[in-house]
Structures are given as structure tokens and as C-alpha cells.
Scaffold this active site. Structure first.
Site: not given
Ligand code: PAF
Length: 283
Positions: A34, A40
Site C-alpha cells: 500500500g 506502484h
């Protein structure tokens, strides 16, 4: 645009994967903890190019943090992460709790040899056991065709490749180039810990590594030049240098000039530990 399906149980994940498999769809996975940043999102984009469905796991894995590390303060921002995944077009976010991943009585650990020895392991001896165990679980839970990992965590990428090869896990591992800010700083969730003054220092890491890699490629003595690099980093303002080391690019064994090489480093800025790496161009 509708957001990703969000599931927090292994059963629900498997049910969705089964449905996609019934429809003949391929699946790519992006394992994350996360606090998603552009690095990402670049992995998600690659996953979407490689498969019909992209599954992103968001799980801050306690087993890869030592008791002295930043598990409690590691950034957690699920709502923002889901917004980013919606914008990127990911299909499913798997957000298990610690209890879902590690049920009472959990007692298994996967320990990968080879590329996990040295470098990070010298400073974080249990880190790759934690990573390998959770990655193996995620692959068994989601059964993806491929998975995308950033080269920013270069040793981790090599360890995951070794894990899949050794255990015959049928998951193609795709390494993705590091995403950097305009000043060369590698994107990392831990950059969020840095103030403006520290960011200015952090941005010098990649420049020192690139310069050192170029000197290695043009024949400089490895021991001298890596120790000079560590000194240059301290002069640049880093509090401590855990390592600056040249390694063979696949096995992470000793570097030889006739093989593809990688220069890897871990440094401290205050209480924040940063890692980065660059290719050593072949001579
Ligand atoms: O790179 C990370 O974010 C983690 O180490 C990973 C691969 C998601 C395993 O927890």
C-alpha cells in the site's frame, strides 16, 4: 470509471479468480504494502499490458519487519490507494487483515538461499524470510500467470525469482524499471518520512551510484571505488551507509567485469533507511 473489486478474504479472492479463469482470462498480480505511489502505478500499468486482469494486493506484512523497524508507523492509506487503483484501471484489490493471512497457529517460514545472502540480510536478517513467505502465500492464493516487482527492491526481485524457480511456482516474474522523481530519487513509500532538507540529501544517492557504476565499468578498483562512494554519501549528508556493493546481476554473487553487474546501496537519513541500485554498464 468504476473502481477495483475489493476483497479481504482468501475465499472471496479465489472465487473471483475462478470466475475469471472460467472466462479464459489471464491474471497478473502486483504485490504491495500500500501507500501507493507512481512506482506502484507503473507496475499496475505493466500488469495490465501483460494480462487481461490485474490483481493488486495491499498488505503491510508484519513478518518482514524486525521488532525495531517501522511496522507501526508504515503509511496506511487504503481509501487513497483504492482511488489510485481505480484511476490506473486495476481490476481487484486484495486487502487481507493480518489475521486472514496468518491464522492462529501459523508456523511456516520460507527461507530462500542464493541471492538473499548478504546485502539486506546482513542488516535485516529475517526480512527475506518474511517476504518469501508472504509472496508464496499470495501466489498460492491468487494463482496469477505473472507478477510484477520493481527493480527498486532489486535483491527482493532476485529472491522472488529464486523462490519461484526453486518451488516450481508457475508465475512469470517481471522486473520493472525504477520510477524516479525529476532529481533521480527512487519512488518509495518511505520517502513520506522525509522533510524537505532530507529530500535534498536523498536525491544525491542515485547520482553517487551512477557515477560509481560508470567508474567501475571503466576499470576502477572495486574495493576502493565502493568505499569512496560510501564516504561521498556521508559527506553528502547521509547519517550512515549500510553498504555500497557491486554484485553479479542475477545471482548477486561477486561481480565480475565480464558479467552484467548491479551496484546496490542502503543508507540512513535520520531514522529513515533508503535503498537504491543501478546497472553497472558492461565494459
Ligand atoms: O515490496 C514490497 O512492497 C513487499 O516487500 C512485498 C513484495 C509486497 C511483500 O510484502
Amino acid at each position: 470509471m468504476s473502481g477495483p473489486i475489493v476483497v479481504d478474504s482468501v475465499a472471496a479472492l479465489r472465487a473471483q479468480i475462478r470466475e475469471w479463469r472460467r472466462d479464459g482470462l489471464t491474471i497478473a498480480m502486483v504485490p504491495t504494502m500500500g501507500a501507493l505511489h507512481d512506482g506502484h502505478i507503473s507496475l499496475v500499468r505493466i500488469a495490465l499490458e501483460r494480462a487481461a486482469r490485474c490483481v493488486v494486493s495491499i498488505f503491510v506484512n508484519p513478518r518482514q519487519f524486525a521488532p525495531t523497524e517501522d511496522l507501526d508507523k508504515y503509511p496506511r492509506q487504503l481509501a487513497r490507494d483504492l482511488d489510485r487503483l481505480r484511476e490506473a484501471g486495476a481490476h481487484l484489490a486484495f486487502t487481507p487483515s493480518v489475521a486472514e493471512m496468518y491464522r492462529p497457529g501459523f508456523a511456516t517460514k520460507i527461507s530462500v538461499g542464493g541471492p538473499s545472502s548478504g546485502l539486506e540480510t546482513d542488516f535485516r536478517p529475517t526480512f527475506f524470510d518474511g517476504v518469501a513467505t508472504v509472496v508464496a502465500k499470495l501466489f498460492l492464493q491468487a494463482a496469477p500467470d505473472c507478477a510484477v516487482f520493481g527493480e527498486k527492491d532489486y535483491q527482493q526481485l532476485c529472491v522472488v525469482r529464486q523462490l519461484c524457480g526453486d518451488l516450481d511456482l508457475p508465475v512469470e516474474i517481471i522486473g520493472a524499471p525504477t520510477v524516479r522523481d525529476a532529481h533521480g530519487l527512487a519512488m518509495s513509500s518511505r520517502n513520506a518520512y522525509l522533510g524537505e532538507a532530507e529530500l535534498a540529501i536523498a536525491r544525491k544517492l542515485n547520482a553517487v551510484l551512477r557515477q560509481t557504476a560508470a567508474e567501475l565499468a571503466s576499470g576502477a578498483d572495486e574495493a576502493r571505488i565502493t568505499s569512496d562512494a560510501a564516504e561521498a554519501l556521508v559527506r553528502a549528508g547521509f547519517r550512515k551507509v549500510d553498504y555500497v556493493a557491486a554484485r553479479e546481476a542475477v545471482t548477486l554473487g561477486s561481480w565480475r567485469r565480464d558479467r552484467n553487474g548491479r551496484l546496490l546501496a542502503a543508507v540512513w537519513l535520520g531514522t529513515t533507511r533508503l535503498i537504491d541500485n543501478v546497472e553497472i554498464p558492461s565494459a
